[in-house]
Motif scaffolding. Sequence first.
Motif, PDB file in Angstrom:
ATOM      1  N   ARG A   1      18.767  22.131 -40.202  1.00 48.17           N
ATOM      2  CA  ARG A   1      18.633  20.994 -41.131  1.00 48.17           C
ATOM      3  C   ARG A   1      19.256  19.737 -40.527  1.00 48.17           C
ATOM      4  O   ARG A   1      18.670  18.656 -40.552  1.00 48.17           O
ATOM      5  CB  ARG A   1      19.315  21.357 -42.446  1.00 48.17           C
ATOM      6  CG  ARG A   1      19.352  20.248 -43.452  1.00 48.17           C
ATOM      7  CD  ARG A   1      20.173  20.681 -44.670  1.00 48.17           C
ATOM      8  NE  ARG A   1      20.150  19.638 -45.663  1.00 48.17           N
ATOM      9  CZ  ARG A   1      21.020  18.639 -45.712  1.00 48.17           C
ATOM     10  NH1 ARG A   1      21.977  18.543 -44.830  1.00 48.17           N
ATOM     11  NH2 ARG A   1      20.919  17.724 -46.657  1.00 48.17           N
ATOM     12  N   ASN A   2      20.452  19.872 -39.982  1.00 47.93           N
ATOM     13  CA  ASN A   2      21.115  18.726 -39.380  1.00 47.93           C
ATOM     14  C   ASN A   2      20.321  18.191 -38.192  1.00 47.93           C
ATOM     15  O   ASN A   2      20.216  16.971 -37.996  1.00 47.93           O
ATOM     16  CB  ASN A   2      22.541  19.087 -38.943  1.00 47.93           C
ATOM     17  CG  ASN A   2      23.454  19.315 -40.126  1.00 47.93           C
ATOM     18  OD1 ASN A   2      23.161  18.927 -41.239  1.00 47.93           O
ATOM     19  ND2 ASN A   2      24.568  19.981 -39.879  1.00 47.93           N
ATOM     20  N   GLU A   3      19.757  19.085 -37.398  1.00 44.62           N
ATOM     21  CA  GLU A   3      18.947  18.675 -36.254  1.00 44.62           C
ATOM     22  C   GLU A   3      17.700  17.922 -36.725  1.00 44.62           C
ATOM     23  O   GLU A   3      17.326  16.893 -36.154  1.00 44.62           O
ATOM     24  CB  GLU A   3      18.546  19.892 -35.412  1.00 44.62           C
ATOM     25  CG  GLU A   3      17.719  19.562 -34.198  1.00 44.62           C
ATOM     26  CD  GLU A   3      18.443  18.692 -33.175  1.00 44.62           C
ATOM     27  OE1 GLU A   3      17.752  17.996 -32.409  1.00 44.62           O
ATOM     28  OE2 GLU A   3      19.694  18.695 -33.136  1.00 44.62           O
ATOM     29  N   TYR A   4      17.052  18.429 -37.771  1.00 45.07           N
ATOM     30  CA  TYR A   4      15.855  17.771 -38.303  1.00 45.07           C
ATOM     31  C   TYR A   4      16.180  16.338 -38.748  1.00 45.07           C
ATOM     32  O   TYR A   4      15.493  15.393 -38.378  1.00 45.07           O
ATOM     33  CB  TYR A   4      15.276  18.567 -39.469  1.00 45.07           C
ATOM     34  CG  TYR A   4      14.196  17.816 -40.209  1.00 45.07           C
ATOM     35  CD1 TYR A   4      12.929  17.657 -39.663  1.00 45.07           C
ATOM     36  CD2 TYR A   4      14.459  17.243 -41.455  1.00 45.07           C
ATOM     37  CE1 TYR A   4      11.939  16.953 -40.331  1.00 45.07           C
ATOM     38  CE2 TYR A   4      13.473  16.529 -42.126  1.00 45.07           C
ATOM     39  CZ  TYR A   4      12.217  16.398 -41.563  1.00 45.07           C
ATOM     40  OH  TYR A   4      11.255  15.685 -42.228  1.00 45.07           O
ATOM     41  N   PHE A   5      17.226  16.188 -39.550  1.00 43.26           N
ATOM     42  CA  PHE A   5      17.559  14.860 -40.057  1.00 43.26           C
ATOM     43  C   PHE A   5      18.056  13.929 -38.950  1.00 43.26           C
ATOM     44  O   PHE A   5      17.820  12.731 -38.987  1.00 43.26           O
ATOM     45  CB  PHE A   5      18.552  14.938 -41.221  1.00 43.26           C
ATOM     46  CG  PHE A   5      17.888  15.368 -42.491  1.00 43.26           C
ATOM     47  CD1 PHE A   5      16.957  14.557 -43.124  1.00 43.26           C
ATOM     48  CD2 PHE A   5      18.164  16.603 -43.045  1.00 43.26           C
ATOM     49  CE1 PHE A   5      16.322  14.956 -44.291  1.00 43.26           C
ATOM     50  CE2 PHE A   5      17.534  17.010 -44.221  1.00 43.26           C
ATOM     51  CZ  PHE A   5      16.610  16.179 -44.832  1.00 43.26           C
ATOM     52  N   SER A   6      18.715  14.478 -37.950  1.00 42.52           N
ATOM     53  CA  SER A   6      19.143  13.676 -36.812  1.00 42.52           C
ATOM     54  C   SER A   6      17.919  13.142 -36.063  1.00 42.52           C
ATOM     55  O   SER A   6      17.848  11.953 -35.724  1.00 42.52           O
ATOM     56  CB  SER A   6      20.006  14.530 -35.880  1.00 42.52           C
ATOM     57  OG  SER A   6      20.337  13.824 -34.726  1.00 42.52           O
ATOM     58  N   GLN A   7      16.938  14.007 -35.825  1.00 43.95           N
ATOM     59  CA  GLN A   7      15.717  13.573 -35.145  1.00 43.95           C
ATOM     60  C   GLN A   7      14.916  12.611 -36.010  1.00 43.95           C
ATOM     61  O   GLN A   7      14.287  11.685 -35.499  1.00 43.95           O
ATOM     62  CB  GLN A   7      14.870  14.776 -34.750  1.00 43.95           C
ATOM     63  CG  GLN A   7      15.484  15.585 -33.632  1.00 43.95           C
ATOM     64  CD  GLN A   7      14.599  16.737 -33.188  1.00 43.95           C
ATOM     65  OE1 GLN A   7      13.410  16.778 -33.475  1.00 43.95           O
ATOM     66  NE2 GLN A   7      15.192  17.684 -32.474  1.00 43.95           N
ATOM     67  N   LEU A   8      14.931  12.837 -37.326  1.00 45.57           N
ATOM     68  CA  LEU A   8      14.218  11.946 -38.243  1.00 45.57           C
ATOM     69  C   LEU A   8      14.789  10.532 -38.160  1.00 45.57           C
ATOM     70  O   LEU A   8      14.031   9.556 -38.124  1.00 45.57           O
ATOM     71  CB  LEU A   8      14.309  12.488 -39.674  1.00 45.57           C
ATOM     72  CG  LEU A   8      13.504  11.760 -40.731  1.00 45.57           C
ATOM     73  CD1 LEU A   8      12.012  11.881 -40.461  1.00 45.57           C
ATOM     74  CD2 LEU A   8      13.821  12.344 -42.108  1.00 45.57           C
TER      75      LEU A   8
END
Length: 196
Positions: free
Chosen positions: A75-82
């Motif tokens: 989840r953190n990786e997704y939002f960081s990339q977003l």
Amino acid sequence: MPGGERREASEEGREQFRQHLLAAIPKLRAFALSLASHADYADDLVQETLMKAWNHQNSFQEGTNIKAWLFTILRNEYFSQLRKRRREVEDADGDYASSVMTPGGQESQLDMADLRIALQQLPDDQREAVVLVGASGFSYQEVAEICRVPVGTVKSRVNRARNKLAILLGNDAAGAAADKAVARQAGEPDDPSEHK
């Protein structure tokens, strides 16, 4: 030899950790697919999650929920990339997006495609909550810990997401069935009037 015993225990621990990671891949991929718009991107998210987990396995606390820990990393990786992508040039006219879409070959794939499209129309926080509770089987409490929000916020997000999905899919009966399925998953009574 104390050093040899420590190394053997360490190797055993790494192998056990590796097995936990491998077992979590299908659920991580399903969650990543619900967040990402393309399977390749979802696979990249899972790979990045596994690499980060492996590199930081010493920070995992033995006896805690490894699945929740991995979902938090993803989840953190997704939002960081977003956040990074928001600074990039967007596909404003949709030409690129339409060029990579392929129609499903079977009716069930069409239904799944409709659901995936509807899920992508939900706000990120609602999509995340409904997928974690409804599809990944986490309890409201576990989702609250993963998302770092109160349990009531998770319940509200799931409820709003189910209602919007029912509207987007044009099927209020499907929304009611989804409500019951998620309520059963969370151990709640099926009838909302029973909630006090």
